[in-house]
Scaffold this motif. Structure first.
Motif, PDB file in Angstrom:
ATOM      1  N   GLU A  41     -10.099 -53.260 -36.204  1.00 31.80           N
ATOM      2  CA  GLU A  41      -8.873 -52.524 -36.482  1.00 31.80           C
ATOM      3  C   GLU A  41      -7.893 -53.341 -37.324  1.00 31.80           C
ATOM      4  OE1 GLU A  41      -6.732 -49.088 -36.426  1.00 31.80           O
ATOM      5  OE2 GLU A  41      -8.703 -49.385 -35.532  1.00 31.80           O
ATOM      6  N   LEU A  42      -7.905 -54.666 -37.181  1.00 28.87           N
ATOM      7  CA  LEU A  42      -6.945 -55.505 -37.888  1.00 28.87           C
ATOM      8  C   LEU A  42      -7.273 -55.712 -39.364  1.00 28.87           C
ATOM      9  CD1 LEU A  42      -6.210 -58.191 -35.170  1.00 28.87           C
ATOM     10  CD2 LEU A  42      -4.717 -56.350 -35.937  1.00 28.87           C
ATOM     11  N   VAL A  43      -8.482 -55.404 -39.769  1.00 30.46           N
ATOM     12  CA  VAL A  43      -8.856 -55.574 -41.169  1.00 30.46           C
ATOM     13  C   VAL A  43      -8.342 -54.375 -41.957  1.00 30.46           C
ATOM     14  CG1 VAL A  43     -10.769 -55.775 -42.786  1.00 30.46           C
ATOM     15  CG2 VAL A  43     -10.888 -56.910 -40.577  1.00 30.46           C
ATOM     16  N   PRO A  44      -7.433 -54.601 -42.908  1.00 23.01           N
ATOM     17  CA  PRO A  44      -6.902 -53.475 -43.686  1.00 23.01           C
ATOM     18  C   PRO A  44      -7.952 -52.905 -44.634  1.00 23.01           C
ATOM     19  CG  PRO A  44      -6.014 -55.556 -44.497  1.00 23.01           C
ATOM     20  CD  PRO A  44      -6.834 -55.862 -43.282  1.00 23.01           C
ATOM     21  N   PRO A  45      -7.836 -51.625 -44.976  1.00 20.90           N
ATOM     22  CA  PRO A  45      -8.832 -50.999 -45.862  1.00 20.90           C
ATOM     23  C   PRO A  45      -8.904 -51.641 -47.246  1.00 20.90           C
ATOM     24  CG  PRO A  45      -7.449 -49.329 -44.844  1.00 20.90           C
ATOM     25  CD  PRO A  45      -6.881 -50.663 -44.488  1.00 20.90           C
ATOM     26  N   GLN A  46      -7.801 -52.160 -47.736  1.00 16.95           N
ATOM     27  CA  GLN A  46      -7.789 -52.767 -49.065  1.00 16.95           C
ATOM     28  C   GLN A  46      -8.008 -54.272 -49.008  1.00 16.95           C
ATOM     29  OE1 GLN A  46      -5.298 -51.266 -47.570  1.00 16.95           O
ATOM     30  NE2 GLN A  46      -3.411 -52.395 -47.738  1.00 16.95           N
ATOM     31  N   ALA A  47      -8.649 -54.744 -47.960  1.00 17.35           N
ATOM     32  CA  ALA A  47      -8.891 -56.177 -47.779  1.00 17.35           C
ATOM     33  C   ALA A  47      -9.884 -56.697 -48.816  1.00 17.35           C
ATOM     34  CB  ALA A  47      -9.417 -56.434 -46.379  1.00 17.35           C
ATOM     35  N   GLY A  48      -9.946 -58.001 -48.907  1.00 19.03           N
ATOM     36  CA  GLY A  48     -10.867 -58.639 -49.835  1.00 19.03           C
ATOM     37  C   GLY A  48     -12.313 -58.477 -49.380  1.00 19.03           C
ATOM     38  N   ALA A  49     -13.213 -58.932 -50.209  1.00 21.89           N
ATOM     39  CA  ALA A  49     -14.646 -58.774 -49.930  1.00 21.89           C
ATOM     40  C   ALA A  49     -15.056 -59.512 -48.663  1.00 21.89           C
ATOM     41  CB  ALA A  49     -15.457 -59.271 -51.112  1.00 21.89           C
ATOM     42  N   ARG A  50     -14.481 -60.684 -48.427  1.00 22.46           N
ATOM     43  CA  ARG A  50     -14.859 -61.464 -47.249  1.00 22.46           C
ATOM     44  C   ARG A  50     -14.452 -60.747 -45.962  1.00 22.46           C
ATOM     45  NH1 ARG A  50     -12.717 -67.366 -45.442  1.00 22.46           N
ATOM     46  NH2 ARG A  50     -14.301 -67.739 -43.868  1.00 22.46           N
ATOM     47  N   LEU A  51     -13.245 -60.203 -45.911  1.00 20.67           N
ATOM     48  CA  LEU A  51     -12.798 -59.489 -44.705  1.00 20.67           C
ATOM     49  C   LEU A  51     -13.581 -58.198 -44.500  1.00 20.67           C
ATOM     50  CD1 LEU A  51      -8.934 -59.987 -44.784  1.00 20.67           C
ATOM     51  CD2 LEU A  51     -10.587 -60.997 -43.222  1.00 20.67           C
ATOM     52  N   ARG A  52     -13.929 -57.517 -45.586  1.00 23.90           N
ATOM     53  CA  ARG A  52     -14.752 -56.301 -45.438  1.00 23.90           C
ATOM     54  C   ARG A  52     -16.124 -56.645 -44.886  1.00 23.90           C
ATOM     55  NH1 ARG A  52     -12.745 -54.545 -50.738  1.00 23.90           N
ATOM     56  NH2 ARG A  52     -14.722 -55.336 -51.507  1.00 23.90           N
ATOM     57  N   ARG A  53     -16.679 -57.782 -45.307  1.00 24.01           N
ATOM     58  CA  ARG A  53     -17.977 -58.226 -44.794  1.00 24.01           C
ATOM     59  C   ARG A  53     -17.877 -58.544 -43.305  1.00 24.01           C
ATOM     60  NH1 ARG A  53     -19.174 -62.931 -47.718  1.00 24.01           N
ATOM     61  NH2 ARG A  53     -19.232 -61.562 -49.508  1.00 24.01           N
ATOM     62  N   ILE A  54     -16.814 -59.197 -42.910  1.00 26.65           N
ATOM     63  CA  ILE A  54     -16.613 -59.498 -41.482  1.00 26.65           C
ATOM     64  C   ILE A  54     -16.505 -58.204 -40.691  1.00 26.65           C
ATOM     65  CG2 ILE A  54     -14.961 -60.453 -39.829  1.00 26.65           C
ATOM     66  CD1 ILE A  54     -14.429 -62.677 -41.877  1.00 26.65           C
ATOM     67  N   SER A  55     -15.813 -57.229 -41.255  1.00 26.18           N
ATOM     68  CA  SER A  55     -15.658 -55.936 -40.580  1.00 26.18           C
ATOM     69  C   SER A  55     -17.011 -55.258 -40.366  1.00 26.18           C
ATOM     70  CB  SER A  55     -14.737 -55.044 -41.406  1.00 26.18           C
ATOM     71  OG  SER A  55     -14.608 -53.777 -40.818  1.00 26.18           O
ATOM     72  N   ARG A  56     -17.889 -55.346 -41.355  1.00 29.97           N
ATOM     73  CA  ARG A  56     -19.219 -54.745 -41.206  1.00 29.97           C
ATOM     74  C   ARG A  56     -20.063 -55.489 -40.179  1.00 29.97           C
ATOM     75  NH1 ARG A  56     -20.429 -54.085 -47.443  1.00 29.97           N
ATOM     76  NH2 ARG A  56     -19.795 -56.226 -47.192  1.00 29.97           N
ATOM     77  N   VAL A  57     -19.955 -56.815 -40.148  1.00 31.43           N
ATOM     78  CA  VAL A  57     -20.713 -57.616 -39.184  1.00 31.43           C
ATOM     79  C   VAL A  57     -20.247 -57.313 -37.765  1.00 31.43           C
ATOM     80  CG1 VAL A  57     -21.107 -59.980 -38.392  1.00 31.43           C
ATOM     81  CG2 VAL A  57     -21.311 -59.423 -40.813  1.00 31.43           C
ATOM     82  N   VAL A  58     -18.942 -57.160 -37.589  1.00 33.21           N
ATOM     83  CA  VAL A  58     -18.394 -56.844 -36.269  1.00 33.21           C
ATOM     84  C   VAL A  58     -18.917 -55.491 -35.780  1.00 33.21           C
ATOM     85  CG1 VAL A  58     -16.239 -56.245 -35.103  1.00 33.21           C
ATOM     86  CG2 VAL A  58     -16.374 -58.312 -36.440  1.00 33.21           C
ATOM     87  N   MET A  59     -19.124 -54.565 -36.695  1.00 31.45           N
ATOM     88  CA  MET A  59     -19.618 -53.237 -36.320  1.00 31.45           C
ATOM     89  C   MET A  59     -21.004 -53.320 -35.682  1.00 31.45           C
ATOM     90  SD  MET A  59     -18.523 -50.271 -36.268  1.00 31.45           S
ATOM     91  CE  MET A  59     -19.088 -48.629 -36.031  1.00 31.45           C
ATOM     92  N   VAL A  60     -21.814 -54.280 -36.081  1.00 34.66           N
ATOM     93  CA  VAL A  60     -23.149 -54.452 -35.489  1.00 34.66           C
ATOM     94  C   VAL A  60     -23.025 -54.805 -34.017  1.00 34.66           C
ATOM     95  CG1 VAL A  60     -25.247 -55.847 -35.563  1.00 34.66           C
ATOM     96  CG2 VAL A  60     -24.214 -55.056 -37.675  1.00 34.66           C
ATOM     97  N   GLY A  61     -22.013 -55.543 -33.627  1.00 38.30           N
ATOM     98  CA  GLY A  61     -21.797 -55.881 -32.225  1.00 38.30           C
ATOM     99  C   GLY A  61     -21.144 -54.772 -31.433  1.00 38.30           C
ATOM    100  N   ILE A  62     -20.359 -53.926 -32.112  1.00 35.72           N
ATOM    101  CA  ILE A  62     -19.642 -52.858 -31.415  1.00 35.72           C
ATOM    102  C   ILE A  62     -20.596 -51.804 -30.873  1.00 35.72           C
ATOM    103  CG2 ILE A  62     -18.039 -50.932 -31.768  1.00 35.72           C
ATOM    104  CD1 ILE A  62     -16.438 -52.756 -33.625  1.00 35.72           C
ATOM    105  N   VAL A  63     -21.586 -51.444 -31.632  1.00 28.30           N
ATOM    106  CA  VAL A  63     -22.492 -50.351 -31.234  1.00 28.30           C
ATOM    107  C   VAL A  63     -23.225 -50.655 -29.921  1.00 28.30           C
ATOM    108  CG1 VAL A  63     -24.508 -49.013 -31.924  1.00 28.30           C
ATOM    109  CG2 VAL A  63     -22.719 -49.482 -33.581  1.00 28.30           C
ATOM    110  N   PRO A  64     -23.939 -51.784 -29.781  1.00 25.91           N
ATOM    111  CA  PRO A  64     -24.632 -52.024 -28.508  1.00 25.91           C
ATOM    112  C   PRO A  64     -23.669 -52.270 -27.342  1.00 25.91           C
ATOM    113  CG  PRO A  64     -25.003 -53.837 -30.006  1.00 25.91           C
ATOM    114  CD  PRO A  64     -24.290 -52.781 -30.768  1.00 25.91           C
ATOM    115  N   LEU A  65     -22.522 -52.906 -27.618  1.00 27.18           N
ATOM    116  CA  LEU A  65     -21.565 -53.123 -26.533  1.00 27.18           C
ATOM    117  C   LEU A  65     -20.967 -51.812 -26.043  1.00 27.18           C
ATOM    118  CD1 LEU A  65     -19.721 -56.370 -27.645  1.00 27.18           C
ATOM    119  CD2 LEU A  65     -21.152 -56.062 -25.633  1.00 27.18           C
ATOM    120  N   THR A  66     -20.754 -50.863 -26.952  1.00 26.24           N
ATOM    121  CA  THR A  66     -20.258 -49.554 -26.549  1.00 26.24           C
ATOM    122  C   THR A  66     -21.288 -48.828 -25.688  1.00 26.24           C
ATOM    123  OG1 THR A  66     -18.922 -49.397 -28.554  1.00 26.24           O
ATOM    124  CG2 THR A  66     -19.382 -47.342 -27.389  1.00 26.24           C
ATOM    125  N   MET A  67     -22.549 -48.901 -26.083  1.00 25.88           N
ATOM    126  CA  MET A  67     -23.601 -48.247 -25.293  1.00 25.88           C
ATOM    127  C   MET A  67     -23.718 -48.911 -23.916  1.00 25.88           C
ATOM    128  SD  MET A  67     -26.430 -47.507 -28.191  1.00 25.88           S
ATOM    129  CE  MET A  67     -27.401 -46.428 -27.166  1.00 25.88           C
TER     130      MET A  67
END
Length: 82
Positions: A41-67
């Motif tokens: 949530e803290l990564v803004p939509p217009q963030a740089g490439a590095r922050l967008r990459r971190i946001s995508r990596v975090v999503m991989v952990g969110i899915v199994p933890l949510t399940m």
């Protein structure tokens, strides 16, 4: 890759619940899920490439933890209703 991670997370949670360590692992998993969701949530939509990459990596952990969180809640509710 996500399906393997999800399968591993759910099977580990089932094994840990059977061993009686479910409360501790559920607490840690819930805290991790909240941390990942906050990071996403803290990564803004217009963030740089590095922050967008971190946001995508975090999503991989969110899915199994949510399940796992949903499975934990379902087991707790089933235990209360039984």
């Amino acid at each position: 890759m996500i399906s393997t991670t999800t399968s591993s997370a759910v099977s580990t949670m089932t094994l840990v619940s059977a061993m009686g360590l479910g409360a501790a692992v559920s607490g840690v998993g819930s805290a991790m899920l909240m941390g990942f969701l906050a990071a996403k949530e803290l990564v803004p939509p217009q963030a740089g490439a590095r922050l967008r990459r971190i946001s995508r990596v975090v999503m991989v952990g969110i899915v199994p933890l949510t399940m796992t969180f949903i499975a934990t809640v379902a087991l707790k509710v089933a235990g209360i209703l039984a």
